[in-house]
Design a protein around this motif. Structure first.
Motif, short mmCIF file in Angstrom:
data_model
loop_
_atom_site.label_atom_id
_atom_site.label_comp_id
_atom_site.label_asym_id
_atom_site.label_seq_id
_atom_site.Cartn_x
_atom_site.Cartn_y
_atom_site.Cartn_z
N ASN A 1 0.83 -1.36 -0.03
CA ASN A 1 -0.06 -0.03 -0.02
C ASN A 1 0.84 1.34 0.11
O ASN A 1 0.44 2.36 -0.67
CB ASN A 1 -0.88 -0.09 0.93
CG ASN A 1 -2.14 -1.09 1.17
OD1 ASN A 1 -2.25 -1.54 0.13
ND2 ASN A 1 -2.47 -1.63 2.18
N ARG B 1 -4.87 4.69 -9.70
CA ARG B 1 -5.98 4.12 -8.58
C ARG B 1 -7.25 3.81 -9.01
O ARG B 1 -7.43 2.72 -8.69
CB ARG B 1 -6.04 5.18 -7.45
CG ARG B 1 -6.39 4.77 -6.06
CD ARG B 1 -6.59 5.81 -5.13
NE ARG B 1 -5.31 6.16 -4.55
CZ ARG B 1 -4.39 5.63 -3.96
NH1 ARG B 1 -4.80 4.63 -3.43
NH2 ARG B 1 -3.10 6.32 -3.58
N CYS C 1 1.18 6.59 -7.10
CA CYS C 1 -0.18 7.40 -7.53
C CYS C 1 0.10 8.87 -7.38
O CYS C 1 -0.42 9.43 -7.94
CB CYS C 1 -1.26 6.90 -6.56
SG CYS C 1 -1.88 5.24 -6.97
N LYS C 2 1.34 9.10 -6.68
CA LYS C 2 1.54 10.59 -6.41
C LYS C 2 2.16 11.12 -7.79
O LYS C 2 1.79 12.21 -8.33
CB LYS C 2 2.63 10.80 -5.23
CG LYS C 2 2.12 10.66 -4.07
CD LYS C 2 3.16 11.01 -2.90
CE LYS C 2 4.15 12.29 -3.26
NZ LYS C 2 5.12 12.39 -2.09
N ASP D 1 0.88 3.84 -3.07
CA ASP D 1 0.43 5.26 -2.91
C ASP D 1 1.41 6.28 -3.31
O ASP D 1 1.08 7.34 -3.78
CB ASP D 1 0.21 5.40 -1.29
CG ASP D 1 -1.19 4.88 -0.61
OD1 ASP D 1 -1.78 4.64 -1.60
OD2 ASP D 1 -1.22 4.66 0.63
#
Length: 614
Positions: A489, A503, A496-497, A493
């Motif tokens: 995770n 996402r 995804c930045k 994450d």
């Protein structure tokens, strides 16, 4: 007069023998064995017939000359080279598909590479390209990636700094100078180091092939060091060299951004320089995916009477009373099948070979222990595989590999992270490699339309996962699942930045821990880069002693442990192994082929220029 005559006769015999060895003695490699690539095989059932041939007694070729344990690129290279030299070989793979770190897997319609993310030195007539053409007989095709093949992103608090790495004979250096205008001299010096390592690294291979006593004499007497600076560079810490070149921490990061589990202060400057130089003439990806490599090498092995069999876990290397290897036992259900051959090659790493496969009474011998003491286990890897129901364009993803770091102090952040407790680590990962295999391979759009895949890699401590090592794969319990998903995770994450559209399109995800790597790839303690690439491993004397032959007669080692990590390092480990066993001029043949192809190209160019004038 008589002595003069004897001397002349000896010189003639030596000259004649050398000429015969270099130019007349039959070799494994030839220009004629390379043919134009055939059409790509897209039928998965036909591919499985090549890559997933299950082990049975009936499939074992008769009169074997060699058994190779492990179907990674090192083992397959050694096997193909020996097969083309007239030897009948058998490759045994414990997994259900051949390829080792070159294999791919498909889940829910998404294809993922496991250990091959891209590689270089595949431009026309490059040594690695010539070698690949020989072991696949010209059937591999490679896609050259965009010139901007790597991005380095340093997230130092609120500040983010992005650096682009370009391929190109002159463009790579020129581009770095544009990004670091105050460090032009440092960049020039580093590129000189890159050039020296690339040109002279073959000498480190030679010390593994010449008699060990001679190699040690040349090193200890200082003759080797006098002849080449490569021996000093291999023993120089990357941090020490970086500090000497520049005080700019971001540039130091660029000089050492390829992480493999060892902080720059403990790694060889030579290895880091070689890794960057590896991509100077372009970054490449196999057309059709990484599994094309074992697919075509298997066909070459079969062409010469050999076999590559999977679901064939080797449980023991058989050693006779004279301490010579003569075969292996393969676990087939409750039965242990004995397979014999005069040569045994292990491509499953020095620790697995010496600590798990040799009989206990051989393992404890001082000469075995001294070889083990020269190396230490490598850092483990953690991989996250994600599949998206969207195209490359819809996700705004790229073929460029993204290297993400939380700081520009590689030594500091690696020491801090690897020193963390098991509970602290998952949310404090300081670095990762983010890559999209579907964006690198143009055939992915045909083979897996409307789908995209992402692979993330980082390094971890094996000890963080060790409590579950005795549990069964996919049945390790909720605690294990929840723990690995904390890592997953955090990594996702972070990705995804940089790619926000990921996402909402995510439909599949799987995390591979060190235990996963051990189960499917046979990696010692989950280390996909095999033994640790610490500085001590690259001391000249250690390089000379860590060779393909072993204290056990007829037993040889291949792969990453014999030279360096990665696909190219493992392939050279396979070539070194074949050269050692066959007492054969493998590298001389490759160099002669390279020259021959270069002359052929020059003649063709001259002919076309002449026709154009007419």
């Amino acid at each position: 007069m008589m002595w003069l005559l004897v001397f002349l006769v000896c010189v003639l015999i030596w000259a004649g023998g050398t000429y015969w060895y270099l130019f007349i003695k039959p070799g494994a490699f030839s220009v004629e064995s390379v043919r134009p690539p055939g059409p790509m095989e897209l039928d998965q059932r036909k591919r499985d017939k090549v890559l997933k041939q299950g082990f049975t007694k009936e499939k074992i070729p008769k009169d074997l000359d060699a058994i190779i344990i492990g179907s990674g690129i090192g083992g397959m290279t050694a096997a193909a080279t020996m097969a083309k030299s007239g030897k009948k070989v058998l490759v045994l793979e414990q997994h259900d598909v051949a390829g080792g770190c070159c294999h791919t897997f498909t889940e829910k319609g998404f294809e993922f590479d496991v250990g091959l993310h891209y590689f270089g030195q595949l431009h026309e007539n490059a040594m690695l390209k010539v070698a690949f053409d020989q072991i696949t007989e010209g059937q591999m095709e490679f896609v050259e990636l965009k010139q901007h093949f790597d991005s380095i992103v340093i997230e130092d608090g609120e500040k983010q700094r992005d650096y682009t790495i370009l391929s190109g004979k002159t463009e790579m250096e020129r581009n770095l100078k544009k990004q670091f205008p105050d460090d032009v001299k440092a960049i020039e010096e580093f590129f000189k180091i890159m050039k020296i390592t690339a040109r002279q690294v073959a000498l480190l291979g030679i010390v593994k092939l010449i008699p060990q006593w001679l190699a040690l004499f040349l090193i200890k007497s200082g003759i080797a060091d006098f002849c080449s600076s490569i021996f000093r560079l291999s023993e120089s810490s990357a941090t020490d060299v970086n500090n000497r070149l520049t005080s700019n921490k971001d540039l130091q990061m660029v000089f050492s951004y390829y992480f493999y589990g060892v902080p720059p202060k403990d790694s060889s400057c030579m290895i880091n320089a070689l890794m960057l130089h590896h991509f100077k003439r372009g970054a490449y990806y196999p057309k059709g995916g990484a599994s094309e490599i074992p697919f075509h090498i298997t066909k070459v092995i079969e062409k010469y009477g050999g076999r590559v069999l999977v679901r064939a876990p080797v449980s023991r290397i058989l050693v006779d009373k004279k301490e010579a290897a003569y075969g292996v036992t393969v676990r087939k259900g409750d039965e242990h099948v004995e397979v014999r051959a005069p040569v045994i090659i292990s491509n499953c790493g020095i620790f697995n070979t010496f600590q798990k496969l040799l009989p206990p009474e051989i393992q404890v011998k001082p000469e075995i222990q001294s070889r083990l003491d020269m190396l230490r286990p490598g850092k483990a890897s953690f991989l996250l595989f994600s599949g998206f129901d969207a195209t490359e364009e819809e996700l705004d993803i790229v073929s460029t590999s993204i290297w993400l770091f939380k700081s520009n102090d590689m030594d500091g952040m690696m020491d801090e992270f690897f020193g963390m407790s098991k509970d602290e680590a998952p949310e404090n990962i300081p670095m990762m490699l983010l890559t999209f295999p579907s964006a690198k391979d143009p055939t992915s759009k045909i083979r897996h339309p409307g789908k995209s895949s992402m692979t993330i890699l980082t390094m971890v401590n094996y000890e963080w996962f060790e409590e579950w090592k005795d549990s069964r794969v996919r049945k390790r319990g909720d605690d294990y699942f929840n723990y690995k998903m904390r890592f997953a995770n955090h990594l996702f994450d972070w990705a995804c930045k940089h790619f926000p559209k990921l996402r909402e399109k995510l439909v599949y995800q799987e995390a591979a821990t060190p235990l996963t790597n051990t189960h499917y790839l046979g990696c010692n303690q989950g280390a996909i880069y095999s033994a640790d690439h610490n500085l001590g491993r690259y001391y000249s004397e250690a390089m000379a002693r860590n060779r393909c032959d072993t204290p056990v007669k007829n037993l040889y080692l291949s792969g990453q442990d014999m030279f360096s990590c990665g696909i190219a390092g493992a392939l050279h480990g396979g070539l070194l192994c074949a050269a050692t066993i066959l007492s054969y001029r493998v590298y001389i043949d490759l160099m002669l082929l390279k020259k021959q192809l270069k002359w052929k190209k020059a003649k063709e160019t001259a002919r076309l220029a002449k026709e154009k004038k007419q």
